[in-house]
Design a protein around this motif. Structure first.
Motif, PDB file in Angstrom:
ATOM      1  N   ASP A 219       0.823  -1.208   0.000  1.00  0.00           N
ATOM      2  CA  ASP A 219       0.000   0.000   0.000  1.00  0.00           C
ATOM      3  C   ASP A 219       0.856   1.257   0.000  1.00  0.00           C
ATOM      4  OD1 ASP A 219      -2.637   1.127   0.023  1.00  0.00           O
ATOM      5  OD2 ASP A 219      -2.244   1.770   2.070  1.00  0.00           O
TER       6      ASP A 219
ATOM      7  N   SER B 281       0.925   3.933  -3.067  1.00  0.00           N
ATOM      8  CA  SER B 281       0.512   5.305  -2.775  1.00  0.00           C
ATOM      9  C   SER B 281       1.615   6.298  -3.133  1.00  0.00           C
ATOM     10  CB  SER B 281       0.152   5.444  -1.292  1.00  0.00           C
ATOM     11  OG  SER B 281      -0.968   4.645  -0.967  1.00  0.00           O
TER      12      SER B 281
ATOM     13  N   THR C 264      -4.991  -7.615  -1.900  1.00  0.00           N
ATOM     14  CA  THR C 264      -3.701  -7.088  -2.347  1.00  0.00           C
ATOM     15  C   THR C 264      -3.638  -7.007  -3.872  1.00  0.00           C
ATOM     16  OG1 THR C 264      -2.655  -8.035  -0.382  1.00  0.00           O
ATOM     17  CG2 THR C 264      -1.198  -7.366  -2.179  1.00  0.00           C
TER      18      THR C 264
ATOM     19  N   ARG D  98      -5.611  -4.001  -4.990  1.00  0.00           N
ATOM     20  CA  ARG D  98      -4.856  -2.758  -4.751  1.00  0.00           C
ATOM     21  C   ARG D  98      -3.799  -2.567  -5.828  1.00  0.00           C
ATOM     22  NH1 ARG D  98      -3.415   1.572  -4.842  1.00  0.00           N
ATOM     23  NH2 ARG D  98      -2.474   2.883  -3.223  1.00  0.00           N
TER      24      ARG D  98
END
Length: 269
Positions: free
Chosen positions: A56, A60, A159, A162
């Motif tokens: 993550d 990001s 996951t 994402r």
């Protein structure tokens, strides 16, 4: 007469598995939402969003600082800095990635993490099944991919979603564009095909890293891996969605077999 439960751990193993089958929910629930300053979990997901911090944070950071970086994931990185970041995450430290962190180092770290997972993002037991979809076309291919995605453990599914969201965003910035003042915004040149070529072998692995023949994929398998990952990137919005019809079918079955789960879901809603 149904038993009232307040925790997923109070449910039987069978009921827990059925709840996990409903972890993917409505379109407006797929993105993170905020209510009164707090994150809201998916209403039908018995477990909170399960994405490793390293994945993550890397996604990001790259979304914030790397979308206009030409050749992201293909340009070399500093092995020393990547190793240092890797060790910090391995030690459980709260690693903060800011604008001073090299985009290429973070990109390399993300690739390394996916490559070196003991059990790949798409489990090896499903490797052949996923590759078989490469020979399909149209709705049949997407329907089969969706059913296979529903077989993933929740943490793998979360996951993968994402990651696919992030890769889709990278691909959207592949071509150059212009701002309102007419200045060119350079594209990163990483099309869906290029991203699938880079990430495919890290996500779909036939053998464990280091095992004999681990890197020796035949051309047919390599082409199939790239095609499958392309489809996952292109259609992840619809693939990670349980249709209302499917949800109703599951709920009808649960009403007959596990009424306590129905009560749990209704109270969650």
């Amino acid at each position: 007469g149904a038993m009232s439960v307040d925790s997923i751990t109070d449910l039987s193993d069978n009921a827990s598995e059925l709840l996990e089958a409903l972890q993917l929910s409505h379109p407006h629930e797929l993105g993170p939402r905020r209510s009164r300053g707090k994150k809201q979990p998916l209403s039908l997901n018995p477990i909170s969003w399960q994405v490793p911090r390293i994945v993550d944070r890397c996604c990001s950071h790259l979304e914030a600082h790397g979308l206009q970086t030409v050749g992201i994931f293909r340009v070399g990185s500093s092995k020393k800095r990547v190793q240092q970041l890797r060790e910090e995450f391995d030690q459980g430290l709260d690693v903060f990635l800011d604008e001073h962190q090299s985009v290429h180092d973070v990109a390399a770290l993300l690739k390394e993490f996916l490559r070196d997972m003991p059990d790949p993002l798409i489990p090896r037991e499903l490797y052949g099944a996923f590759l078989s979809t490469a020979t399909m076309e149209g709705p049949a291919q997407l329907d089969t991919l969706q059913l296979l995605l529903f077989l993933l453990p929740p943490c793998h599914g979360d996951t993968l979603l994402r990651l696919l969201r992030f890769l889709g965003e990278v691909a959207r910035h592949a071509e150059s564009s212009w701002d309102p003042e007419g200045r060119e915004i350079p594209g990163n040149k990483m099309t869906v095909s290029n991203l699938a070529t880079v990430f495919g072998p890290n996500i779909l692995q036939k053998e464990k890293p280091g095992e004999k023949d681990a890197g020796a994929l035949n051309l047919e398998d390599s082409a199939a891996i790239i095609l499958v990952l392309q489809r996952l990137i292109e259609h992840h919005h619809s693939l990670f969605m349980v249709s209302p019809e499917t949800q109703c079918d599951v709920l009808r079955r649960l009403f007959q077999t596990d009424p306590d789960v129905i009560e749990y879901l209704l109270r969650r809603k």
